[in-house]
Write a protein that holds these residues in place. Structure first.
Motif, PDB file in Angstrom:
ATOM      1  N   VAL A  21       3.549   6.624  -5.227  1.00 14.88           N
ATOM      2  CA  VAL A  21       3.315   7.036  -6.609  1.00 14.88           C
ATOM      3  C   VAL A  21       2.223   8.086  -6.679  1.00 14.88           C
ATOM      4  CG1 VAL A  21       2.541   6.277  -8.887  1.00 14.88           C
ATOM      5  CG2 VAL A  21       4.105   4.851  -7.557  1.00 14.88           C
ATOM      6  N   LEU A  22       1.099   7.843  -5.994  1.00 12.83           N
ATOM      7  CA  LEU A  22      -0.025   8.777  -6.047  1.00 12.83           C
ATOM      8  C   LEU A  22       0.349  10.132  -5.449  1.00 12.83           C
ATOM      9  CD1 LEU A  22      -2.981   6.429  -5.034  1.00 12.83           C
ATOM     10  CD2 LEU A  22      -2.247   7.094  -7.333  1.00 12.83           C
ATOM     11  N   LYS A  23       1.150  10.102  -4.417  1.00 14.82           N
ATOM     12  CA  LYS A  23       1.516  11.344  -3.734  1.00 14.82           C
ATOM     13  C   LYS A  23       2.564  12.137  -4.503  1.00 14.82           C
ATOM     14  CE  LYS A  23       3.147  13.093   0.747  1.00 14.82           C
ATOM     15  NZ  LYS A  23       3.572  12.701   2.123  1.00 14.82           N
ATOM     16  N   HIS A  24       3.600  11.456  -4.978  1.00 15.68           N
ATOM     17  CA  HIS A  24       4.728  12.185  -5.558  1.00 15.68           C
ATOM     18  C   HIS A  24       4.671  12.317  -7.072  1.00 15.68           C
ATOM     19  CE1 HIS A  24       6.418  10.881  -1.576  1.00 15.68           C
ATOM     20  NE2 HIS A  24       6.715  12.165  -1.574  1.00 15.68           N
ATOM     21  N   ARG A  25       4.077  11.345  -7.772  1.00 17.65           N
ATOM     22  CA  ARG A  25       3.958  11.477  -9.221  1.00 17.65           C
ATOM     23  C   ARG A  25       2.679  12.213  -9.602  1.00 17.65           C
ATOM     24  NH1 ARG A  25       3.561   6.308 -13.068  1.00 17.65           N
ATOM     25  NH2 ARG A  25       5.547   5.810 -12.070  1.00 17.65           N
ATOM     26  N   ALA A  69       0.828  -1.206   0.000  1.00 15.45           N
ATOM     27  CA  ALA A  69       0.000   0.000   0.000  1.00 15.45           C
ATOM     28  C   ALA A  69       0.864   1.258   0.000  1.00 15.45           C
ATOM     29  CB  ALA A  69      -0.934  -0.003   1.210  1.00 15.45           C
ATOM     30  N   GLU A  70       1.964   1.232   0.747  1.00 17.80           N
ATOM     31  CA  GLU A  70       2.854   2.395   0.799  1.00 17.80           C
ATOM     32  C   GLU A  70       3.512   2.652  -0.555  1.00 17.80           C
ATOM     33  OE1 GLU A  70       5.525   1.645   4.000  1.00 17.80           O
ATOM     34  OE2 GLU A  70       4.125   2.392   5.538  1.00 17.80           O
ATOM     35  N   ASN A  71       3.803   1.589  -1.296  1.00 20.00           N
ATOM     36  CA  ASN A  71       4.384   1.760  -2.632  1.00 20.00           C
ATOM     37  C   ASN A  71       3.420   2.497  -3.552  1.00 20.00           C
ATOM     38  OD1 ASN A  71       6.663   0.380  -1.795  1.00 20.00           O
ATOM     39  ND2 ASN A  71       6.022  -1.572  -2.675  1.00 20.00           N
ATOM     40  N   VAL A  72       2.149   2.134  -3.471  1.00 23.09           N
ATOM     41  CA  VAL A  72       1.136   2.811  -4.284  1.00 23.09           C
ATOM     42  C   VAL A  72       0.952   4.246  -3.808  1.00 23.09           C
ATOM     43  CG1 VAL A  72      -1.308   2.810  -4.930  1.00 23.09           C
ATOM     44  CG2 VAL A  72      -0.039   0.661  -4.850  1.00 23.09           C
ATOM     45  N   LEU A  73       0.900   4.422  -2.497  1.00 23.31           N
ATOM     46  CA  LEU A  73       0.761   5.779  -1.947  1.00 23.31           C
ATOM     47  C   LEU A  73       1.879   6.689  -2.426  1.00 23.31           C
ATOM     48  CD1 LEU A  73      -0.290   6.912   1.542  1.00 23.31           C
ATOM     49  CD2 LEU A  73       1.972   7.595   0.743  1.00 23.31           C
ATOM     50  N   THR A 113      -5.166   2.748 -14.972  1.00 25.78           N
ATOM     51  CA  THR A 113      -4.281   2.829 -16.136  1.00 25.78           C
ATOM     52  C   THR A 113      -2.819   2.642 -15.737  1.00 25.78           C
ATOM     53  OG1 THR A 113      -5.811   4.299 -17.297  1.00 25.78           O
ATOM     54  CG2 THR A 113      -3.524   4.311 -18.038  1.00 25.78           C
ATOM     55  N   ALA A 114      -2.469   3.204 -14.583  1.00 23.24           N
ATOM     56  CA  ALA A 114      -1.101   3.065 -14.085  1.00 23.24           C
ATOM     57  C   ALA A 114      -0.865   1.709 -13.422  1.00 23.24           C
ATOM     58  CB  ALA A 114      -0.798   4.183 -13.096  1.00 23.24           C
TER      59      ALA A 114
END
Length: 247
Positions: free
Chosen positions: A195-199, A189-193, A235-236
């Motif tokens: 991406v969503l937060k920084h990208r 979950a942190e890996n996805v977070l 999509t990502a």
């Protein structure tokens, strides 16, 4: 018809990345973001500006193949054109070139936006210019390399001008959040977070769901915007399942 949505940068942040207000609004300056990363769409760039852009740069609108997002009212003198004249007298429009977007559609949307701004501000077509006009920078890069000729883009603007009064604004002001399906570990979950937060530049949270974990986003204004956010996640390939919940 392009949908135009506002996510205006707060004044306290705007004063850090502009020359303040009093833009004379004589030109419309067309740029490209030069950001080809997945998800680098209008929403992501608008959130970047709203949350505090680390670069010494600012612009009024970002456009992609789905919508235009306005970050600054036209009175602000944004830092984008590379010269005092361009910044003090121009309304800056950035067109997205993200690899998961449709460049041709983004340019059509940009033409419709330019036509609307021309009408709203009484700016003549000869004052619609490239970033290159003021600074000599190779921008908008793809257009200058012939992906869409500048002359064709100007024709697109002229064709859109007759329908500019029909441009539609988003009217759903309800708030929504996107929830992902669950992940087996908190690290996943942190890996996805991350991406969503920084990208993507989103506000996101991790929530426990029994022995598993899921991601919850901050609020989106309007169902269409929330749905676009959910689609971006899929999509990502960050989640197979998403749900939209009303606030």
């Amino acid at each position: 018809m392009i949908t135009i949505r506002k996510k205006l940068v707060p004044d306290i942040q705007a004063n850090k990345v502009t020359y303040g207000k009093a833009n004379t609004r004589k030109f419309i300056v067309v740029h490209e973001t030069d950001n080809t990363r997945l998800g680098a769409d209008a929403d992501a760039h608008a959130r970047l500006q709203y949350n505090g852009n680390s670069r010494s740069a600012s612009w009024h609108y970002t456009v992609d193949d789905k919508e235009a997002v306005q970050s600054f009212e036209h009175a602000w003198r944004c830092w984008a054109a590379g010269s005092n004249t361009g910044n003090n007298e121009g309304i800056q429009i950035e067109v997205c070139v993200n690899s998961d977007g449709n460049y041709q559609k983004a340019m059509q949307n940009a033409a419709e936006l330019v036509a609307k701004v021309m009408k709203d501000e009484n700016i003549p077509i000869q004052n619609v210019v490239q970033h290159n006009h003021f600074s000599g920078k190779n921008c908008p890069r793809n257009m200058r390399e012939g992906k869409i000729l500048w002359s064709k883009f100007i024709t697109m603007v002229k064709n859109a001008s007759g329908n500019a009064q029909q441009q539609k604004l988003a009217i759903d002001n309800n708030k929504y959040r996107v929830l992902t399906g669950t992940y087996g570990t908190r690290q996943a979950a942190e890996n996805v977070l991350d991406v969503l937060k920084h990208r993507f530049g989103w506000v996101v949270y991790i929530e426990p769901d029994g022995a598993k974990w899921r991601i919850k986003t901050g609020t989106f204004t309007g169902m269409a915007v929330a749905q676009a956010g959910a689609n971006k996640i899929k999509t990502a390939k960050l989640a197979k399942v998403t749900n939209i919940v009303a606030e």
